[in-house]
Design a protein around this motif. Structure first.
Motif, mmCIF file in Angstrom:
data_model
loop_
_atom_site.group_PDB
_atom_site.id
_atom_site.type_symbol
_atom_site.label_atom_id
_atom_site.label_comp_id
_atom_site.label_asym_id
_atom_site.label_seq_id
_atom_site.Cartn_x
_atom_site.Cartn_y
_atom_site.Cartn_z
ATOM 1 N N ASP A 84 0.891 -1.076 -0.198
ATOM 2 C CA ASP A 84 0.146 0.231 0.041
ATOM 3 C C ASP A 84 0.881 1.288 0.129
ATOM 4 N N ARG A 85 2.149 1.129 0.118
ATOM 5 C CA ARG A 85 3.150 2.217 -0.041
ATOM 6 C C ARG A 85 4.072 1.938 -1.013
ATOM 7 N N PHE A 86 4.293 3.036 -2.091
ATOM 8 C CA PHE A 86 5.231 2.748 -3.184
ATOM 9 C C PHE A 86 6.073 4.037 -3.360
ATOM 10 N N ILE A 87 7.346 3.513 -3.500
ATOM 11 C CA ILE A 87 8.239 4.610 -3.750
ATOM 12 C C ILE A 87 8.995 4.518 -5.078
ATOM 13 N N ILE A 88 9.188 5.359 -6.041
ATOM 14 C CA ILE A 88 9.921 5.251 -7.110
ATOM 15 C C ILE A 88 10.985 6.203 -6.941
ATOM 16 N N SER A 89 12.038 5.723 -7.274
ATOM 17 C CA SER A 89 13.342 6.598 -7.080
ATOM 18 C C SER A 89 14.348 6.294 -8.418
ATOM 19 N N SER A 90 14.675 7.380 -8.853
ATOM 20 C CA SER A 90 15.220 7.296 -10.204
ATOM 21 C C SER A 90 16.174 8.674 -10.571
ATOM 22 N N PRO A 91 17.172 8.473 -11.329
ATOM 23 C CA PRO A 91 17.757 9.580 -11.727
ATOM 24 C C PRO A 91 17.237 9.872 -13.138
ATOM 25 N N ILE A 92 17.215 11.200 -13.579
ATOM 26 C CA ILE A 92 16.615 11.632 -14.981
ATOM 27 C C ILE A 92 17.686 11.185 -15.918
ATOM 28 N N PHE A 93 17.347 10.557 -17.160
ATOM 29 C CA PHE A 93 18.178 10.067 -18.025
ATOM 30 C C PHE A 93 17.463 10.573 -19.476
ATOM 31 N N PHE A 94 17.769 11.473 -20.109
ATOM 32 C CA PHE A 94 17.307 11.750 -21.281
ATOM 33 C C PHE A 94 15.906 12.267 -21.214
ATOM 34 N N PHE A 95 15.867 13.366 -20.085
ATOM 35 C CA PHE A 95 14.402 13.828 -19.591
ATOM 36 C C PHE A 95 13.279 13.092 -19.267
ATOM 37 N N SER A 96 13.731 11.926 -18.742
ATOM 38 C CA SER A 96 12.763 11.125 -18.046
ATOM 39 C C SER A 96 13.255 9.939 -17.026
ATOM 40 N N LEU A 97 12.410 8.954 -16.701
ATOM 41 C CA LEU A 97 12.825 8.102 -15.724
ATOM 42 C C LEU A 97 13.786 7.168 -16.533
ATOM 43 N N THR A 98 14.391 6.339 -15.793
ATOM 44 C CA THR A 98 15.536 5.374 -16.238
ATOM 45 C C THR A 98 14.650 4.289 -17.173
ATOM 46 N N ALA A 99 15.407 3.714 -18.312
ATOM 47 C CA ALA A 99 14.719 2.518 -18.923
ATOM 48 C C ALA A 99 14.495 1.344 -18.095
ATOM 49 N N GLN A 100 15.078 1.208 -16.907
ATOM 50 C CA GLN A 100 14.801 0.206 -16.145
ATOM 51 C C GLN A 100 13.453 0.231 -15.222
ATOM 52 N N ILE A 101 13.212 1.234 -14.863
ATOM 53 C CA ILE A 101 11.930 1.461 -14.195
ATOM 54 C C ILE A 101 10.803 1.585 -15.156
ATOM 55 N N LYS A 102 10.863 2.344 -16.360
ATOM 56 C CA LYS A 102 10.092 2.412 -17.461
ATOM 57 C C LYS A 102 9.716 1.061 -17.868
ATOM 58 N N ALA A 103 10.626 0.052 -17.964
ATOM 59 C CA ALA A 103 10.184 -1.154 -18.363
ATOM 60 C C ALA A 103 9.341 -2.151 -17.462
ATOM 61 N N LEU A 104 9.361 -1.691 -16.208
ATOM 62 C CA LEU A 104 8.608 -2.190 -15.094
ATOM 63 C C LEU A 104 7.139 -1.596 -15.275
ATOM 64 N N ILE A 105 7.084 -0.051 -15.535
ATOM 65 C CA ILE A 105 5.928 0.426 -15.514
ATOM 66 C C ILE A 105 5.159 0.018 -16.864
ATOM 67 N N ASP A 106 5.767 -0.258 -17.860
ATOM 68 C CA ASP A 106 5.205 -0.634 -19.376
ATOM 69 C C ASP A 106 4.538 -2.096 -18.952
ATOM 70 N N ARG A 107 5.218 -2.795 -18.360
ATOM 71 C CA ARG A 107 4.417 -4.200 -17.984
ATOM 72 C C ARG A 107 3.173 -4.173 -17.148
#
Ligand SMILES: Cc1cc2nc3c(=O)[nH]c(=O)nc-3n(C[C@H](O)[C@H](O)[C@H](O)COP(=O)(O)O)c2cc1C
Length: 125
Positions: A12-35
């Motif tokens: 019930d609690r969620f933390i996303i922590s990411s550096p900005i790469f090319f004006f967005s979240l990293t590819a790794q977290i984005k891959a999880l989000i896309d799934r």
């Protein structure tokens, strides 16, 4: 992803922590989000959002970027907002710090670590 889907359902609690790469979240977290499109289908097509649970669902987004520009944080926040709402997290806080580039630089920031601590405390309260 089965393990991740289960964790997203049961938490019930969620933390996303990411550096900005090319004006967005990293590819790794984005891959999880896309799934998590699977959750989008459940919520918006089948009208079966992840249940809120007894403590509600809340999120925190933490970002650093090496540049002074805000655009990367805006893009990252837009992606995280879509993700959080999809997994039925109705609200999240965002903290972000620009000009954090060199290794260890964030630990020299005057407020970042304290801000993160306070945001974490608020998240679980
Ligand atoms: C591939 C790459 C792309 C980056 N793109 C951006 C960017 O678009 N905007 C920005 O503010 N910083 C950008 N940076 C700088 C990083 O956000 C910054 O160095 C950050 O502190 C890196 O965190 P890390 O050491 O945890 O990977 C980029 C860095 C890399 C390696």
């Amino acid at each position: 992803m089965e393990e991740v889907y289960r964790a997203i359902r049961e938490s019930d609690r969620f933390i996303i922590s990411s550096p900005i790469f090319f004006f967005s979240l990293t590819a790794q977290i984005k891959a999880l989000i896309d799934r998590c499109q699977a959750f989008w289908c459940e919520k918006y097509l089948l009208k079966k959002p992840v249940p809120e649970g007894p403590h509600g669902r809340k999120g925190l987004l933490m970002m650093v970027g090496g540049m002074k520009k805000e655009i990367g944080f805006q893009c990252g926040d837009a992606t995280a907002t879509a993700f959080f709402r999809t997994i039925n997290v109705p609200a999240h806080e965002t903290i972000h710090y620009a000009s954090v580039d060199a290794q260890g630089a964030v630990s020299e920031h005057p407020t970042a670590l304290k801000d993160a601590y306070e945001a974490g405390k608020k998240l679980v309260s």
